[in-house]
Design an enzyme around this catalytic site. Structure first.
Site, mmCIF file in Angstrom:
data_model
loop_
_atom_site.group_PDB
_atom_site.id
_atom_site.type_symbol
_atom_site.label_atom_id
_atom_site.label_comp_id
_atom_site.label_asym_id
_atom_site.label_seq_id
_atom_site.Cartn_x
_atom_site.Cartn_y
_atom_site.Cartn_z
ATOM 1 N N ASP A 112 70.787 31.584 -1.551
ATOM 2 C CA ASP A 112 69.781 30.598 -1.960
ATOM 3 C C ASP A 112 69.864 30.344 -3.464
ATOM 4 O O ASP A 112 70.035 31.286 -4.245
ATOM 5 C CB ASP A 112 68.365 31.129 -1.689
ATOM 6 C CG ASP A 112 68.010 31.144 -0.219
ATOM 7 O OD1 ASP A 112 68.922 31.083 0.627
ATOM 8 O OD2 ASP A 112 66.801 31.216 0.069
ATOM 9 N N ASP A 149 67.997 28.740 10.734
ATOM 10 C CA ASP A 149 68.073 29.772 9.702
ATOM 11 C C ASP A 149 68.013 31.186 10.305
ATOM 12 O O ASP A 149 67.558 31.381 11.429
ATOM 13 C CB ASP A 149 66.914 29.561 8.729
ATOM 14 C CG ASP A 149 67.212 30.095 7.337
ATOM 15 O OD1 ASP A 149 68.246 30.755 7.143
ATOM 16 O OD2 ASP A 149 66.385 29.838 6.439
HETATM 17 C C1 9PG Z 1 62.913 29.909 4.159
HETATM 18 C C2 9PG Z 1 64.208 30.115 3.417
HETATM 19 C C3 9PG Z 1 64.911 28.789 3.065
HETATM 20 C C4 9PG Z 1 66.277 29.084 2.469
HETATM 21 C C5 9PG Z 1 67.081 29.935 3.437
HETATM 22 C C6 9PG Z 1 66.325 31.224 3.715
HETATM 23 O O1 9PG Z 1 66.799 38.118 2.450
HETATM 24 N N1 9PG Z 1 65.801 37.435 2.281
HETATM 25 O O2 9PG Z 1 64.697 37.942 1.980
HETATM 26 C C7 9PG Z 1 65.895 36.018 2.367
HETATM 27 C C8 9PG Z 1 64.741 35.249 2.311
HETATM 28 C C9 9PG Z 1 64.853 33.869 2.382
HETATM 29 C C10 9PG Z 1 66.090 33.282 2.512
HETATM 30 C C11 9PG Z 1 67.216 34.050 2.575
HETATM 31 C C12 9PG Z 1 67.133 35.435 2.518
HETATM 32 O O3 9PG Z 1 66.195 31.930 2.518
HETATM 33 O O4 9PG Z 1 68.345 30.221 2.931
HETATM 34 O O5 9PG Z 1 66.975 27.876 2.214
HETATM 35 O O6 9PG Z 1 65.053 27.984 4.213
HETATM 36 O O7 9PG Z 1 65.035 30.922 4.242
HETATM 37 O O8 9PG Z 1 62.299 31.125 4.427
#
Ligand code: 9PG
Length: 580
Positions: free
Chosen positions: A433, A372
């Site tokens: 997400d 990720d």
């Molecule tokens: C875990 C998550 C999950 C999820 C992923 C990812 O921009 N943001 O603040 C942001 C936070 C979380 C995120 C994407 C963007 O999600 O897609 O499935 O694994 O991390 O932290």
């Protein structure tokens, strides 16, 4: 006929890292001096090949090299499919003269632009962008659609820019080098660009994806995935006890993969060491999952490191510096303690660390890794090797992980630039997400023009339709998790069902993210329907057409997906699905 010679009024445009722009008109193939560079253009079936060289005795830091041309009259409704930079980035039709580039909507933190575009600078007024590939439509009677695409994205990013110019459409295909320093005398091949014409956007895009997949040796052969994931029920609050309880409840459920997400680790950057919420450690958890006959899956953000992590403390020199001299910020997340930094994937020691980390996690029992926030090394900063492009930095890190994980490990890309992932990952998140609510919640963080990239099931839904043509051409699409529960969620039962059926109709990966103790016989019937339909759409895509989104170029949020004899139509207000 050669596409290069057929371009109307082609120009070469070179932007250097110092901000200077050098342009010249060209008439076709050949070596062309543009500022301090020589750009060689060669005809190639369906498009052109090119390379850029430094003839002089001084190195040159190059922002981008582009071919720009006049693509003809704009017609009544000029528009393009705007493909997003990475997994989470909104991908949809945008209308010239109507829509504006997200960077122009309102000022946002630079990291938001860094995260969602190849080129983090604010777009020119009037310009729309698409990453790696686009389809342009004009709606003039008899005009076919025009696809423009780079054949790969591993060595540099590729951005197609479009704008109106006196009633005509001006296009450019830009190789984005992000300030990479080319040495004196160096010549660098750029990814070939292809042009194609046709009547149907999904077909054009699927054909481009097949070609790019062949060039990039895309990993398209993994089995259809059905599984469980901890994230969209517990988020950071997942515990070992809850995971074990759900594992016990899973006995009658058809999950192959059982994937632990964010929340187990000691710190961002320390993936082999758990915090107090997972007292037994990752190996014992893998043993428990495997003991139930499931495939253990584990989340990590391999290129990030929290300031207090073991890795950042032991190796401060592995952390990239910002131009200011401070450590580069790759993500800000309060659950991670705020700012986290970026590991420098241009350093051989960092690549060795990534390789050994992936190998250790596989050895600990995880043949499925969710990788990720993998855009991180594309963020602008002072990397040890300034000759590398942002795409090369991401790619080097991903390849190190693949070397360590081995050929048989299923790697899922997430937050990963589309072009850099081809040929490395087996599965790829292709949208934002999901969340236990359909639209953005009131007050939810949604910076300027980038709200469509934030967690909301609607945002995942949009990209699941608009990127369905990538499935089994570039990798297995991961539309993100299905949520079956009807209690303790902001999704109505009809919204949860609509999302589940959309995942199915796309043929993409089907992972459930629910506390299994909340699910009943009705939830189970829905999952069985999703898996049955999903398998048939996926199987059809293996040696035939991918699922097709009919209204891809009509609506910013399309509603129709067809494949394997099925047709899904989604209503929007209220959300509902009909399947025929
Ligand atoms: C875990 C998550 C999950 C999820 C992923 C990812 O921009 N943001 O603040 C942001 C936070 C979380 C995120 C994407 C963007 O999600 O897609 O499935 O694994 O991390 O932290």
């Amino acid at each position: 006929m050669s596409e290069l010679a057929a371009l109307d009024r082609p120009r070469l445009v070179v932007r250097l890292a110092d901000g200077s722009v050098h342009e010249r008109a060209v008439t076709g193939p050949g070596h062309h001096d543009v500022g301090p560079l020589v750009v060689a253009l060669t005809e190639r079936a369906g498009g052109w090949a090119w390379q850029v060289a430094v003839p002089g005795a001084e190195p040159v830091a190059v922002a981008s090299v582009a071919v720009a041309w006049d693509a003809g009259p704009a017609g009544d409704d000029p528009r393009l499919f705007s493909n997003g930079y990475q997994s989470w980035t909104s991908s949809r039709v945008r209308r010239l003269g109507v829509d504006v580039d997200p960077s122009l909507v309102a000022p946002v933190p630079a990291l938001v632009r860094e995260t969602h575009h190849a080129d983090p600078s604010v777009a020119q007024v009037g310009e729309l962008r698409s990453e790696l590939v686009t389809v342009v439509a004009t709606d003039r009677p008899g005009d076919p659609l025009l696809l423009v695409g780079f054949l790969a994205g591993a060595e540099h990013d590729g951005t197609i820019r479009a704008r109106l110019d006196g009633g005509r459409v001006a296009l450019s295909a830009e190789a984005f080098l992000g300030g990479a320093v080319l040495g004196a005398g160096e010549a660098r091949p750029l990814h070939p660009v292809v042009l194609a014409r046709g009547e149907q956007a999904p077909e054009l895009l699927a054909d481009w994806a097949a070609a790019a997949g062949a060039v990039g040796r895309a990993r398209t052969g993994a089995p259809y995935q059905v599984g469980w994931c901890s994230w969209y029920q517990w988020f950071h609050a997942i515990t070992e006890q809850v995971l074990r309880e759900n594992l016990a409840l899973a006995a009658e459920w058809p999950f192959e993969v059982f994937q632990l997400d964010d929340g187990y680790q000691h710190a961002i950057g320390d993936w082999e060491r758990t915090d107090a919420s997972f007292p037994s450690g990752i190996e014992a958890v893998a043993d428990a999952i495997a003991g139930e006959g499931r495939t253990p899956g584990l989340w990590l953000a391999p290129f990030l490191a929290a300031p207090g992590s073991d890795v950042a403390v032991a190796h401060p020199d592995w952390v990239v510096r910002h131009g200011s001299g401070r450590p580069l910020v790759g993500m800000v997340n309060e659950h991670w303690g705020g700012h986290v930094h970026v590991l420098d994937t241009t350093r051989p020691e960092v690549l060795a660390h990534l390789e050994s980390t992936a190998a250790a996690l596989v050895a600990a029992g995880y043949p499925y890794l969710k990788l990720d926030f993998t855009y991180a090394p594309s963020v602008t900063g002072r990397y040890a090797d300034p000759s590398q492009t942002p795409a090369q930095r991401v790619r080097a890190g991903m390849e190190a992980l693949r070397r360590g994980a081995g050929e048989r490990t299923f790697l899922l890309g997430c937050g990963l630039p589309i072009g850099a992932g081809i040929g490395v990952v087996d599965g790829m998140r292709i949208g934002a997400d999901v969340a236990p609510h359909w639209d953005l919640r009131p007050g939810q963080y949604a910076p300027g023009g980038y709200a469509e990239n934030e967690p909301a099931t609607l945002n995942a839904f949009r990209n699941t339709l608009t990127r369905s043509w990538m499935h089994r051409r570039l990798w297995l699409n991961d539309p993100d998790c299905i949520m079956l529960r009807t209690a303790g969620t902001g999704l109505t039962p009809e919204e949860a069902r609509t999302w589940g059926l959309t995942v199915a109709a796309s043929g993409g990966m089907a992972l459930v993210s629910d506390d299994l103790s909340l699910l009943d016989a009705e939830s189970r019937r829905l999952l069985d329907e999703v898996v049955h339909l999903g398998r048939s759409v996926d199987e059809a895509a293996l040696d035939g057409p991918t699922a097709r989104c009919r209204d891809l170029l009509e609506s910013p949020t399309p509603t129709a997906l067809t494949g394997a004899g099925w047709a899904l139509e989604v209503g929007v207000d209220p959300v509902s699905a009909s399947l025929r």
